[in-house]
Design a protein around this motif. Structure first.
Motif, short mmCIF file in Angstrom:
data_model
loop_
_atom_site.label_atom_id
_atom_site.label_comp_id
_atom_site.label_asym_id
_atom_site.label_seq_id
_atom_site.Cartn_x
_atom_site.Cartn_y
_atom_site.Cartn_z
N LYS A 186 0.85 -1.19 0.00
CA LYS A 186 0.00 0.00 0.00
C LYS A 186 0.89 1.24 0.00
N LYS A 187 0.74 2.06 -1.05
CA LYS A 187 1.59 3.24 -1.19
C LYS A 187 0.72 4.43 -1.57
N ASN A 188 0.77 5.47 -0.74
CA ASN A 188 -0.05 6.66 -0.98
C ASN A 188 -1.53 6.31 -1.14
N VAL B 249 0.11 -1.13 -4.95
CA VAL B 249 1.11 -1.12 -6.02
C VAL B 249 0.87 -2.28 -6.98
N ASP C 16 10.50 4.06 0.13
CA ASP C 16 9.18 3.82 0.73
C ASP C 16 9.14 2.48 1.45
N TRP D 261 8.51 1.89 5.42
CA TRP D 261 7.50 0.94 5.91
C TRP D 261 8.12 -0.01 6.94
#
Length: 460
Positions: A316-318, A322, A361, A365
């Motif tokens: 989970k990114k922004n 992904v 990122d 995390w």
């Protein structure tokens, strides 16, 4: 054992036309049958006082046809013994746990069987100490994976480094979700056995009299039989893992054929709690994980990526899921899910995860979910003998009670000191030639120093 192994492989190649993987499978079957032959013979003496000749024994009078039948039948009895043994602990859930299934047979030409038995005859797989048995199997495994299969293989000094910085005890529940031939787990078992043996001697006034070095304490037996967990995707490799743990006395180790990157619910059966009730591959089901995950490929399965993201995973990114992540990063995420809070993970990672700007990122995390305790950089030649030139490090992480949020990210700066080390000499050069002395080959001086220095830093 090296000469024995190469001789056996030549026989299987020349007489039976077997490819390397087929020859490995055949040899593991022979070792499984021989181990059972020795155990059954010893058990018979214990139970009835009656002695019998080993099946894995040849003389000038041995009839190859008759030997073939005996070896084949011994393998079938070994399979039944394994099924009965594991059923006592795991009930009917055996399909993913058995080394061999009904279709597996051990039957080659009489002459082939005779020659293999002749070469294995001098080696005792049952009476030898755990150190000797482990050494025999390690020698067979390492040369096989390196020379015949060209497979990625974790060198013994690296395993000893990972076990040494984790310092497992009888109270730990230890897992490897990419266990391969289960060498990390058998090294953990050996480490704990030696610690318990030393403790038993200390509690016995410094005397080893009356203490069994293979089963030194009740706590060790409980650990051996109930605290080791391994998962491996390949059934062929699981054959090797099962026989390896068997030879190390851990017939009850919970090994299963499993894709550790499957959706979590399909692994746990929807169960959402781990320790203390459910040790193993559950959420928070392990107190210690050590692993060398597969590198190089990407995880692209949309369902699995979404599953990780649903628990605020690395996918989970922004706020979005992904499209793909490196497989080793997915394994790291899964390991932290399996790990109980405040417990430790030692994982081998390519240096790109630690240094590439595109992976920032991922590093952010990791630090939200875990405290970074140590990074030990390994030399470039570490995996060269096994056909891989990737530069790697051993990373030691401690899972947080609860993951940090953006608001309390400052806590990262208040974490304990991080141990950083660089090992330049792993005990062999880039061609695989040994550079360490014979008594230091499995734990060269720089590995030993890293273990000692980290123990002092962590106050052990």
């Amino acid at each position: 054992m090296g000469d024995t192994r190469s001789g056996c492989h030549s026989i299987l190649r020349d007489n039976e036309g077997l490819q390397p993987q087929e020859a490995v499978d055949a040899m593991v079957k022979f070792l499984f049958a021989k181990w059972y032959d020795e155990q059954a013979t010893i058990d018979l003496v214990k139970q009835t006082g009656e002695s019998r000749a080993y099946v894995f024994s040849v003389s000038n009078e041995t009839d190859p046809e008759r030997l073939l039948v005996q070896v084949r039948d011994t393998f079938e009895k070994a399979k039944q013994w394994e099924r009965d043994t594991l059923a006592k602990k795991f009930g009917d859930d055996l399909g993913v746990r058995l080394a061999f299934n009904e279709a597996d047979v051990l039957q080659f030409k009489p002459h082939t069987t005779m020659e293999i038995v002749k070469r294995l005859q001098p080696w005792s797989l049952r009476k030898s100490s755990a150190d000797v048995k482990g050494g025999v199997f390690e020698d067979f495994l390492s040369k096989t994976f390196r020379d015949d299969l060209g497979q990625y293989f974790t060198p013994t000094p690296v395993i000893n480094l990972m076990v040494g910085i984790l310092q497992p005890t009888v109270n730990d529940y230890v897992g490897d979700p990419a266990c391969g031939s289960a060498r990390m787990l058998t090294h953990v078992l050996d480490y704990v056995r030696k610690q318990e043996y030393a403790k038993a001697i200390a509690n016995n006034g410094g005397s080893a009299e009356g203490i069994n070095p293979e089963e030194p304490t009740e706590e060790f037996i409980k650990f051996r039989d109930n605290h080791l967990f391994g998962a491996e995707y390949s059934r062929n490799v699981m054959h090797v893992a099962r026989v390896n743990t068997l030879m190390n006395g851990a017939q009850y180790a919970d090994l299963k054929v499993m894709d550790s990157l499957e959706r979590l619910g399909s692994i746990t059966g929807g169960i959402t709690e781990g320790l203390p009730e459910r040790p193993g591959f559950y959420l928070g089901g392990l107190t210690m994980i050590l692993t060398n995950p597969p590198f190089g490929s990407k995880l692209t399965n949309d369902n699995i990526l979404k599953d990780f993201a649903s628990r605020d995973g690395v996918t989970k990114k922004n706020g979005k899921v992904v499209k793909s992540i490196p497989q080793e990063v997915a394994f790291l995420n899964r390991c932290l899910e399996f790990l109980a809070p405040n417990c430790k993970l030692a994982i081998l990672l390519p240096d790109g995860v630690l240094a590439n700007s595109s992976m920032q990122d991922v590093r952010d995390w990791i630090l939200r979910w875990a405290r970074l305790k140590a990074v030990v950089s390994l030399p470039q030649e570490t995996f060269r003998p096994y056909g891989a030139a990737v530069k790697t490090s051993v990373v030691l992480l401690e899972k947080r009670d609860i993951p940090l949020t953006a608001e309390n990210q400052l806590e990262i700066e208040q974490d304990d000191k991080i141990y950083m080390a660089r090992i330049d000499d792993i005990g062999y050069d880039s061609s695989g030639r040994i550079s360490a002395s014979e008594d230091e080959v499995n734990e060269p001086p720089e590995v030993r120093k890293a273990i000692k220095d980290l123990a002092e830093l962590l106050g052990r």
